[in-house]
Design a protein around this motif. Structure first.
Motif, mmCIF file in Angstrom:
data_model
loop_
_atom_site.group_PDB
_atom_site.id
_atom_site.type_symbol
_atom_site.label_atom_id
_atom_site.label_comp_id
_atom_site.label_asym_id
_atom_site.label_seq_id
_atom_site.Cartn_x
_atom_site.Cartn_y
_atom_site.Cartn_z
ATOM 1 N N UNK A 242 0.822 -1.213 0.000
ATOM 2 C CA UNK A 242 0.000 0.000 0.000
ATOM 3 C C UNK A 242 0.864 1.275 0.000
ATOM 4 N N UNK A 243 1.829 1.311 -0.902
ATOM 5 C CA UNK A 243 2.604 2.526 -1.112
ATOM 6 C C UNK A 243 3.792 2.725 -0.204
ATOM 7 N N UNK A 244 4.067 1.735 0.669
ATOM 8 C CA UNK A 244 5.202 1.873 1.584
ATOM 9 C C UNK A 244 6.110 0.649 1.507
ATOM 10 N N UNK A 245 7.384 0.851 1.815
ATOM 11 C CA UNK A 245 8.317 -0.269 1.941
ATOM 12 C C UNK A 245 8.212 -0.769 3.377
ATOM 13 N N UNK A 246 7.638 -1.974 3.556
ATOM 14 C CA UNK A 246 7.409 -2.485 4.899
ATOM 15 C C UNK A 246 8.569 -3.350 5.392
ATOM 16 N N UNK A 247 9.398 -3.847 4.477
ATOM 17 C CA UNK A 247 10.589 -4.584 4.886
ATOM 18 C C UNK A 247 11.658 -4.450 3.815
ATOM 19 N N UNK A 248 12.906 -4.332 4.296
ATOM 20 C CA UNK A 248 14.049 -4.199 3.395
ATOM 21 C C UNK A 248 15.160 -5.077 3.950
ATOM 22 N N UNK A 249 15.755 -5.943 3.099
ATOM 23 C CA UNK A 249 16.785 -6.864 3.589
ATOM 24 C C UNK A 249 17.561 -7.432 2.408
ATOM 25 N N UNK A 250 18.697 -8.072 2.725
ATOM 26 C CA UNK A 250 19.389 -8.837 1.691
ATOM 27 C C UNK A 250 18.533 -10.054 1.359
ATOM 28 N N UNK A 251 18.731 -10.618 0.171
ATOM 29 C CA UNK A 251 17.893 -11.740 -0.243
ATOM 30 C C UNK A 251 18.076 -12.935 0.682
#
Length: 340
Positions: A242-251
């Protein structure tokens, strides 16, 4: 880590509709590094494509980029100039013209709709080549044939004079890749380039992108629904909802230890050969809400199995920083990390 080639910070993009203002992108932060692949994943309607189009300011007339910065460091990294914010450039600025189709190549969704049906694929390639490389017409045509051959189109010398409607979906997708690669871009934005293609063609296109990336140290921003593609291609992953980055991580971190409940639900819904035979595949209940009617608190709470009543439906979740660039927007981890 090396300086990012592209940095997006606090990006907000909206569209005016008869029903009201739609916040399609609601505060996105992303970074793409030279030679690396960032995969952006999420269901339809999460803002992935609008984020990609906002980078090059390719937003429809009803839309507007309301806030944020899109910093291009490519000219600084390669020593040809300084970093600049794409969103502050005038429409006629030469840096913006050089960026679109030059420093940044983009593969759009639905290639058959993106290509001009009444012009040959060769004419469309030649036009792009002459604009960004300065080649004359004869040299540009020879280069166009070479590019079509590079992307795996058989009998390229003949196909260069074909019209898009004479080619298959996979062939049109390869033509789009050839156009995107005309000027040897530093960054390739691929918006679901393997959607609706058979698995053999999909594998060939992924192999092509990987080989070109290795050869030219090109950065890739790859937008997809397919977590199998993410596992195969990504260095870093950004999960959007919904328009936001909720999680960011290495694969590796994302698949080994997903943090956000939405990421967990996406991974649980992927079929795995031989696992839980005879049982129904887990699904995420409901659908992505309309941006016009956003849920209060955490946007994912109406579909979340771990939602806390009185908290998730009231408070916007904090962004928790786990270190090494890993973040998640969820109250479940407030005590484990540091609020970013």
């Amino acid at each position: 880590m090396e300086q990012p080639l592209l940095e997006i910070s606090g990006l907000h993009t909206s569209f005016d509709t008869f029903d009201g203002k739609v916040r399609a992108v609601d505060g996105v932060d992303l970074a793409v590094h030279p030679g690396k692949t960032l995969c952006v994943v999420g269901e339809s309607g999460c803002g992935k494509s609008v984020t990609a189009r906002s980078i090059l300011r390719l937003i429809e007339d009803s839309g507007s980029i309301d806030a944020g910065t899109v910093t291009w460091n490519g000219d600084l990294i390669d020593g040809t100039g300084e970093a600049f914010d794409v969103l502050t450039l005038d429409p006629g600025d030469k840096r913006l013209q050089k960026l679109r189709g030059g420093d940044v190549g983009m593969i759009f969704q639905e290639p058959a709709a993106s290509l001009l049906q009444l012009r040959t694929v060769g004419a469309q390639l030649v036009e792009t080549l002459r604009l960004h490389t300065g080649l004359d017409k004869k040299a540009a045509r020879a280069k166009a044939i070479e590019l079509l051959d590079t992307v795996g189109i058989p009998d390229a010398a003949r196909r260069v004079d074909a019209y898009p409607f004479q080619l298959s979906g996979g062939m049109c997708q390869r033509v789009m890749i050839a156009i995107a690669l005309c000027a040897n871009p530093s960054l390739l934005i691929a918006d679901e380039p393997t959607t609706a293609l058979d698995v053999t063609t999909q594998a060939r296109i992924l192999d092509l992108i990987r080989s070109l990336q290795a050869e030219h140290r090109m950065a890739v921003m790859f937008i997809t629904h397919d977590l199998g593609v993410v596992a195969e291609l990504a260095d870093e992953v950004a999960v959007m909802y919904l328009g936001r980055v909720v999680e960011r991580a290495s694969v590796e971190e994302l698949f080994a230890d997903p943090k956000h409940p939405y990421t967990k639900a996406l991974l649980a819904s992927v079929p795995v050969l031989g696992r839980d035979r005879g049982r129904d595949l887990p699904t995420i209940p409901g659908a992505v809400p309309s941006p016009l009617h956003r849920p209060s608190g955490c946007s994912f709470h109406p579909r979340c199995a771990e939602a806390i009543a009185g908290t998730c439906d009231v408070e916007a979740p904090p962004e928790v920083d786990f270190g090494n660039g890993r973040t998640a927007e969820c109250v479940l981890y407030e005590t484990e990390g540091v609020r970013a």
